[in-house]
Design a protein around this motif. Structure first.
Motif, PDB file in Angstrom:
ATOM      1  N   GLU A 190      76.819  23.712 -31.431  1.00 39.27           N
ATOM      2  CA  GLU A 190      76.887  24.988 -30.733  1.00 39.27           C
ATOM      3  C   GLU A 190      77.954  25.847 -31.400  1.00 39.27           C
ATOM      4  O   GLU A 190      78.979  25.331 -31.866  1.00 39.27           O
ATOM      5  N   LEU A 191      77.689  27.145 -31.454  1.00 45.76           N
ATOM      6  CA  LEU A 191      78.612  28.112 -32.046  1.00 45.76           C
ATOM      7  C   LEU A 191      79.381  28.801 -30.937  1.00 45.76           C
ATOM      8  O   LEU A 191      78.781  29.296 -29.973  1.00 45.76           O
ATOM      9  N   TYR A 192      80.706  28.845 -31.074  1.00 45.43           N
ATOM     10  CA  TYR A 192      81.577  29.512 -30.105  1.00 45.43           C
ATOM     11  C   TYR A 192      82.437  30.561 -30.792  1.00 45.43           C
ATOM     12  O   TYR A 192      82.857  30.388 -31.955  1.00 45.43           O
ATOM     13  N   ALA A 193      82.717  31.623 -30.055  1.00 49.88           N
ATOM     14  CA  ALA A 193      83.722  32.601 -30.461  1.00 49.88           C
ATOM     15  C   ALA A 193      84.383  33.140 -29.209  1.00 49.88           C
ATOM     16  O   ALA A 193      83.701  33.413 -28.205  1.00 49.88           O
ATOM     17  N   CYS A 194      85.709  33.238 -29.234  1.00 51.19           N
ATOM     18  CA  CYS A 194      86.464  33.768 -28.092  1.00 51.19           C
ATOM     19  C   CYS A 194      86.223  32.968 -26.814  1.00 51.19           C
ATOM     20  O   CYS A 194      86.225  33.528 -25.707  1.00 51.19           O
ATOM     21  N   GLY A 195      85.991  31.664 -26.940  1.00 55.36           N
ATOM     22  CA  GLY A 195      85.728  30.823 -25.786  1.00 55.36           C
ATOM     23  C   GLY A 195      84.341  30.975 -25.214  1.00 55.36           C
ATOM     24  O   GLY A 195      84.042  30.400 -24.158  1.00 55.36           O
TER      25      GLY A 195
ATOM     26  N   GLY B 142      90.640  39.244 -23.737  1.00 54.54           N
ATOM     27  CA  GLY B 142      91.934  38.947 -24.329  1.00 54.54           C
ATOM     28  C   GLY B 142      91.935  37.872 -25.388  1.00 54.54           C
ATOM     29  O   GLY B 142      93.006  37.544 -25.931  1.00 54.54           O
ATOM     30  N   ARG B 143      90.772  37.317 -25.713  1.00 54.77           N
ATOM     31  CA  ARG B 143      90.673  36.323 -26.788  1.00 54.77           C
ATOM     32  C   ARG B 143      90.030  36.971 -28.007  1.00 54.77           C
ATOM     33  O   ARG B 143      89.153  37.837 -27.871  1.00 54.77           O
ATOM     34  N   TYR B 144      90.455  36.523 -29.180  1.00 57.46           N
ATOM     35  CA  TYR B 144      89.998  37.152 -30.419  1.00 57.46           C
ATOM     36  C   TYR B 144      89.525  36.105 -31.413  1.00 57.46           C
ATOM     37  O   TYR B 144      89.988  34.953 -31.407  1.00 57.46           O
ATOM     38  N   ALA B 145      88.606  36.515 -32.275  1.00 55.18           N
ATOM     39  CA  ALA B 145      88.138  35.663 -33.374  1.00 55.18           C
ATOM     40  C   ALA B 145      87.837  36.552 -34.577  1.00 55.18           C
ATOM     41  O   ALA B 145      87.247  37.631 -34.425  1.00 55.18           O
ATOM     42  N   ASP B 146      88.243  36.099 -35.735  1.00 55.83           N
ATOM     43  CA  ASP B 146      88.005  36.821 -36.978  1.00 55.83           C
ATOM     44  C   ASP B 146      86.608  36.464 -37.482  1.00 55.83           C
ATOM     45  O   ASP B 146      86.373  35.327 -37.888  1.00 55.83           O
ATOM     46  N   PRO B 147      85.673  37.412 -37.499  1.00 55.64           N
ATOM     47  CA  PRO B 147      84.304  37.092 -37.917  1.00 55.64           C
ATOM     48  C   PRO B 147      84.149  36.910 -39.421  1.00 55.64           C
ATOM     49  O   PRO B 147      83.078  36.506 -39.884  1.00 55.64           O
ATOM     50  N   PHE B 148      85.207  37.196 -40.170  1.00 58.75           N
ATOM     51  CA  PHE B 148      85.135  37.082 -41.628  1.00 58.75           C
ATOM     52  C   PHE B 148      85.739  35.779 -42.136  1.00 58.75           C
ATOM     53  O   PHE B 148      85.662  35.477 -43.322  1.00 58.75           O
ATOM     54  N   GLN B 149      86.346  35.015 -41.227  1.00 61.98           N
ATOM     55  CA  GLN B 149      86.836  33.683 -41.588  1.00 61.98           C
ATOM     56  C   GLN B 149      85.717  32.661 -41.431  1.00 61.98           C
ATOM     57  O   GLN B 149      84.892  32.769 -40.520  1.00 61.98           O
ATOM     58  N   LYS B 150      85.723  31.648 -42.295  1.00 63.24           N
ATOM     59  CA  LYS B 150      84.752  30.573 -42.158  1.00 63.24           C
ATOM     60  C   LYS B 150      84.993  29.830 -40.840  1.00 63.24           C
ATOM     61  O   LYS B 150      86.133  29.474 -40.522  1.00 63.24           O
TER      62      LYS B 150
ATOM     63  N   GLY C  82      86.622  28.648 -30.609  1.00 68.09           N
ATOM     64  CA  GLY C  82      86.448  29.968 -31.211  1.00 68.09           C
ATOM     65  C   GLY C  82      87.626  30.892 -31.017  1.00 68.09           C
ATOM     66  O   GLY C  82      87.450  32.110 -30.935  1.00 68.09           O
ATOM     67  N   ILE C  83      88.826  30.362 -30.957  1.00 68.09           N
ATOM     68  CA  ILE C  83      90.027  31.178 -30.812  1.00 68.09           C
ATOM     69  C   ILE C  83      90.633  31.401 -32.207  1.00 68.09           C
ATOM     70  O   ILE C  83      90.968  30.451 -32.909  1.00 68.09           O
ATOM     71  N   GLY C  84      90.750  32.642 -32.600  1.00 69.79           N
ATOM     72  CA  GLY C  84      91.251  32.974 -33.940  1.00 69.79           C
ATOM     73  C   GLY C  84      90.142  33.055 -34.972  1.00 69.79           C
ATOM     74  O   GLY C  84      90.135  33.937 -35.823  1.00 69.79           O
TER      75      GLY C  84
END
Length: 356
Positions: free
Chosen positions: A267-272, A160-168, A235-237
């Motif tokens: 560290e790199l995070y996306a979607c928590g 249920g969490r999202y991240a835009d991979p095209f945003q910096k 890494g939310i959004g």
């Protein structure tokens, strides 16, 4: 009674209908791996293939290795471990003269099993000689976009969490994150020599609603705040680069030239979800040995065991040039790019799970 190796209520991964459900994830995995290999080839990286068997599995207190024994033709025995990361071998290659290397390595971690954890998984590591660790941040941003394109998915997602991979990706220091999400002045508990103040952090942790238990040390509280308050917000959004870890949590990273209380580690995070761990690499063998000994003392305190040090690795550090390096959980990246909910969905042949 020995543990069972299969749950009869759950169909094995090799059952045709289960494989059919997983196959789309697995085909996407192949496309993503090809895209990332292309990324490295275009930038003159050499793909290397380190051996899994090493004299030490690594020397972090809370990482657990698989032990085995090599027996020579004369019957002599040598204790060996399956590596928890190809890091030691890769840095030896840098000492040998390689300048840009990458590898997709199978790695092995005991006591780990869950939606995001598996005892055997794939680690993608790459290293840049004479380049700062900020270059790795740029790599991550480009690779997230390439991954999404290869998967045919416009966003990364997990539970249920999202991240835009095209945003910096946003860049946030650990101290900023502790202040923003827990109202804790983290660096107020770290002095210029890197020593930590447990009482200072404990008082602030209690105010933030974090449990402080008997026998806790500073690192326990730090980890508890990180897991409970910080990581769920990362890494939310869009992806987050969590930068400048306290120097006591530097692992194999060098101290920052700007502030001795923190290290060149992100560290790199996306979607928590934590995806990658990067260092401006430490090259001081004496300092690295000191850190390893501290980690192994902590491992002995908590788990009653310790691992040997890789003396070849420590010797190679004296020859290793200035470098930056990063380890990325490839299976987790595939999960987020495909929308998989469990790591077994993106592994071709998962390891059997022992159950009581």
């Amino acid at each position: 009674m020995p543990p069972k190796t299969a749950n009869p209520a759950v169909s094995p991964w090799w059952t045709p209908h289960v494989h059919a459900d997983r196959r789309g994830f697995l085909l996407a995995r192949g496309r993503i791996q090809s895209a990332l290999r292309g990324f490295f080839a275009e930038r003159d990286f050499i793909e290397v293939d380190p051996a899994s068997l090493q004299v030490s599995p690594g020397n972090e207190a809370h990482l657990h290795g698989f032990a085995t024994m090599a027996v020579g033709p004369d019957g002599s025995a040598l204790p060996l471990y399956l590596h928890t990361s190809p890091e030691f071998a890769c840095k030896k290659l840098l000492a040998a003269g390689e300048r840009r290397i990458a590898c997709f390595a199978h790695v092995y971690r005991n006591r780990e099993r869950g939606p995001l954890h598996h005892p055997e998984f794939t680690m993608l590591e790459w290293y840049r000689v004479d380049e700062s660790y900020e270059a790795l941040m740029d790599d991550c941003a480009t690779m997230l976009a390439l991954t999404a394109e290869a998967a045919g998915n416009p966003q990364l997602t997990y539970r249920g969490r999202y991240a835009d991979p095209f945003q910096k990706p946003e860049r946030l220091s650990v101290a900023e994150a502790f202040e923003q999400f827990a109202s804790i002045d983290l660096l107020g508990s770290v002095n210029e020599s890197g020593e930590t103040d447990f009482d200072h952090l404990a008082a602030q942790s209690r105010r933030a609603g974090i449990r402080v238990a008997d026998g806790d040390v500073w690192a326990d509280l730090y980890s508890r705040v990180l897991v409970e308050k910080i990581e769920p917000n990362m890494g939310i959004g869009r992806a987050t680069i969590l930068d400048h870890y306290p120097v006591s949590e530097a692992a194999l990273a060098r101290a920052s030239a700007m502030d001795a209380r923190v290290a060149e580690r992100f560290e790199l995070y996306a979607c928590g979800v934590e995806l990658a761990n990067a260092f401006g690499e430490l090259r001081d063998p004496a300092e690295q040995r000191r850190r390893f000994e501290i980690e192994m003392a902590e491992k002995a305190r908590v788990y009653g065991e310790r691992y040997p040090l890789d003396e070849d690795f420590l010797a190679a550090l004296a020859l290793m040039p200035e470098a930056s390096g990063i380890a990325l959980g490839f299976d987790r990246l595939v999960m987020l790019a495909t929308g998989a909910s469990r790591i077994e969905q993106v592994l071709w042949a998962p390891v059997a799970e022992a159950v009581s």
